[in-house]
Design an enzyme around this catalytic site. Structure first.
Site, mmCIF file in Angstrom:
data_model
loop_
_atom_site.group_PDB
_atom_site.id
_atom_site.type_symbol
_atom_site.label_atom_id
_atom_site.label_comp_id
_atom_site.label_asym_id
_atom_site.label_seq_id
_atom_site.Cartn_x
_atom_site.Cartn_y
_atom_site.Cartn_z
ATOM 1 C CB SER A 13 53.563 37.049 41.861
ATOM 2 O OG SER A 13 53.615 37.875 40.739
ATOM 3 N N GLY A 18 47.881 28.648 44.060
ATOM 4 C CA GLY A 18 46.444 28.349 44.395
ATOM 5 C C GLY A 18 45.734 27.069 43.718
ATOM 6 C CB CYS A 383 24.889 41.846 41.528
ATOM 7 S SG CYS A 383 25.094 42.854 43.122
ATOM 8 C CG HIS A 510 27.248 37.918 43.331
ATOM 9 N ND1 HIS A 510 28.158 38.638 42.191
ATOM 10 C CD2 HIS A 510 26.877 38.876 43.866
ATOM 11 C CE1 HIS A 510 28.253 39.968 42.352
ATOM 12 N NE2 HIS A 510 27.467 40.158 43.552
ATOM 13 C CD GLU A 512 28.674 35.476 40.282
ATOM 14 O OE1 GLU A 512 29.230 36.628 40.497
ATOM 15 O OE2 GLU A 512 27.600 35.438 39.993
#
Length: 539
Positions: A13, A18, A383, A510, A512
């Site tokens: 893995s 991605g 947050c 958020h 980001e």
């Protein structure tokens, strides 16, 4: 006709499936094609929203409020696309929908089985992404590795896709590892051979291989891999360890990956090749930053790199604009005390306190925020960071010594942060937050509004169930706190700031999640500008 590209992984893995999928997506997008990214996760959780960050890393949030795998963040930042609920599908979601259909009687008494009911639902999710986006290409990453028992239904579903939509419309890209044995100074192809053999045993013949390696793979090894896997040698792509994430799409382009994909799928792109000039300039800037800016990140999950990956990426994006390398010093909030905070912050140019849940580490966050406020060190709260900034202000400026958040102390007399009214009766944890894109109205003349280029209204992504308690708004304002961003109906405080400070802004949302390498998010951009003291430089 939409083309479907399935990215699988073998051997181990964390091979970078991605990043591979995102890099290919970027190349195809820059050829003028409309690309949709998708991730299938084989775990049985409905979504990662209730998973421990130490196990899963960051929970990413999409515009429509989907709590998703952090790979969607890579997709959005690298490909520069917006993802949705169709972009992240888990085994849990698949089984949940199938069982709901069974309970409704939709299967008319049939025995519900993995094949065809689970596999059909997986294919439906793939097709739905195509139908809702009208994309030229759907790139679907299959989580896990070939041979994992959890991934079996997904592998079977993507095998069937070739027959259902036609061989010319499906491509299988398999990522594997070619390890280097340092003792023997020799690369080994056997793991790749076995991984492809496993894939072929379930009926999938890969059409392209992406080989992860420490160093370039010679032609002899490529020929050997081609012979054993039936993949033409010209469709074997190297993915060498790169110094920068931005190198990966450029290296793939040098090897003609995007052209080979287009040729295989008979895909005609509006542009003959991907225009990567702006990307090359970004890559060059990222490798040759002339300054350094140190940011202290005080959080709850700092031991795991992936827990704050969107935050650290957003800081770097802003750093590129100011030609400064951002050095992020991560500090465990639990370790902070009044006695050591000065030492922790002595070389820091700015403080950021990101999101989180639970009571652990809150006092350390409050101590750090107090130090930044009193010493005029640029501060950005996100947050939970915004909530703790509010509590700190109440305790040390308004002198409400018992001020706290209802999350930490439900029976607190001065609960500066309280649970949202529409969340009080929720019994479940999962799926009960305020999630997704919401508007905020910005106050004129504030640093917040300036950070967002003087926009009246912004749209940002949220993930929380607690909010600022409005009964304290008047007292805060009298003491100098400005509520620089609120919901359009003025009911929810979204952003607070201290205008007399160099930079002291905290947001309930958020920011980001909307930062991009070539378009830093407003608050991060202004925060790094204040922390570095440098002028912005266009790419």
């Amino acid at each position: 006709m939409t083309k479907y590209i399935f990215v699988t992984g073998g051997v181990v893995s964390s091979l970078g499936k991605g990043i591979t999928a995102s890099s290919l997506g970027r190349l195809l997008k820059n050829r003028g094609l409309k690309v949709t990214m998708q991730k299938f996760d084989p775990y049985i959780n409905i979504d990662p929203g209730t998973m421990n960050p130490y196990q899963h890393g960051e929970v990413y949030v999409t515009d429509d409020g989907t709590e998703a795998d952090l790979d969607l963040g890579h997709y959005e930042r690298i490909v520069d696309v917006r993802t949705s609920k169709y972009s992240n599908v888990t085994t849990g979601k698949i089984y949940q929908e199938v069982l709901e259909k069974e309970r409704r009687g939709d299967y008319h008494g049939a025995t519900v089985q993995v094949i065809p009911h689970i596999t059909n639902m997986i294919k439906k999710k793939i097709m739905r992404a195509a139908l809702t986006t009208d994309s030229d290409v759907i790139i679907s990453e299959i989580g896990g590795t070939v041979g994992d028992i959890e991934s079996t239904p997904f592998m079977e579903a993507i095998r069937q896709m070739r027959r259902e939509v036609g061989e010319d419309n499906v491509m299988y890209i398999h990522c594997t590892l070619v390890p280097l044995l340092h003792a023997a100074h020799e690369m080994k192809t056997k793991p790749t051979q076995h991984s492809v053999a496993e894939l072929r045993s379930i009926g999938i013949q890969p059409n392209m291989l992406v080989l992860r390696a420490e160093q370039p793979i010679d032609q002899e090894h490529k020929d050997k891999i081609s012979d054993f896997t039936d993949v033409p040698v010209d469709r074997i792509i190297e993915s060498i360890d790169a110094p920068s994430l931005f190198d990966v799409p450029l290296e793939f382009q040098k090897q003609g990956m995007d052209q080979k994909v287009c040729d295989f799928l008979h895909l005609e792109s509006p542009k003959p090749e991907a225009d990567m000039e702006a990307w090359k300039k970004l890559d060059e800037r990222a490798k040759n930053l002339e300054h350094k800016t140190k940011i202290t990140l005080v959080g709850k999950y700092v031991e795991l790199e992936d827990a704050y990956i969107s935050v650290t990426d957003a800081l770097q994006h802003a750093g590129y604009l100011y030609n400064t390398k951002i050095e992020v010093d991560k500090v465990q909030a639990e370790d902070i005390t009044e006695d050591n905070i000065a030492e922790i912050m002595k070389d820091s140019d700015g403080l950021i306190v990101p999101g989180g849940f639970g009571t652990r580490g809150l006092e350390g966050m409050i101590t750090a925020i107090k130090y930044a406020r009193e010493n005029d060190i640029p501060f950005l709260g996100i947050c939970l960071g915004m909530q703790m900034a509010s509590v700190e202000f109440a305790r040390n400026v308004l002198n409400l010594e018992d001020a706290n958040s209802a999350e930490a102390e439900p029976n607190c007399k001065n609960n500066i942060i309280d649970i949202m009214a529409d969340k009080r009766d929720e019994e479940n944890i999962g799926g009960t937050l305020r999630l997704g894109l919401y508007p905020a109205t910005l106050k004129e003349g504030t640093k917040t509004r300036e950070a967002y280029d003087n926009q009246d209204v912004i749209q940002e992504r949220h993930r929380h169930r607690f909010e600022f308690n409005n009964k304290y708004r008047e007292a805060f304002e009298k003491a100098g706190m400005v509520f620089s961003g609120v919901s359009p109906d003025n009911r929810l405080v979204e952003i607070i700031e201290l205008p007399k400070k160099k930079f002291f802004i905290a947001a309930q949302y958020h920011p980001e999640f909307l930062s991009r390498p070539q378009r830093p998010e407003g608050l991060f951009k202004s925060f790094i500008g204040a922390a570095s003291g440098l002028p912005a430089q266009k790419f």
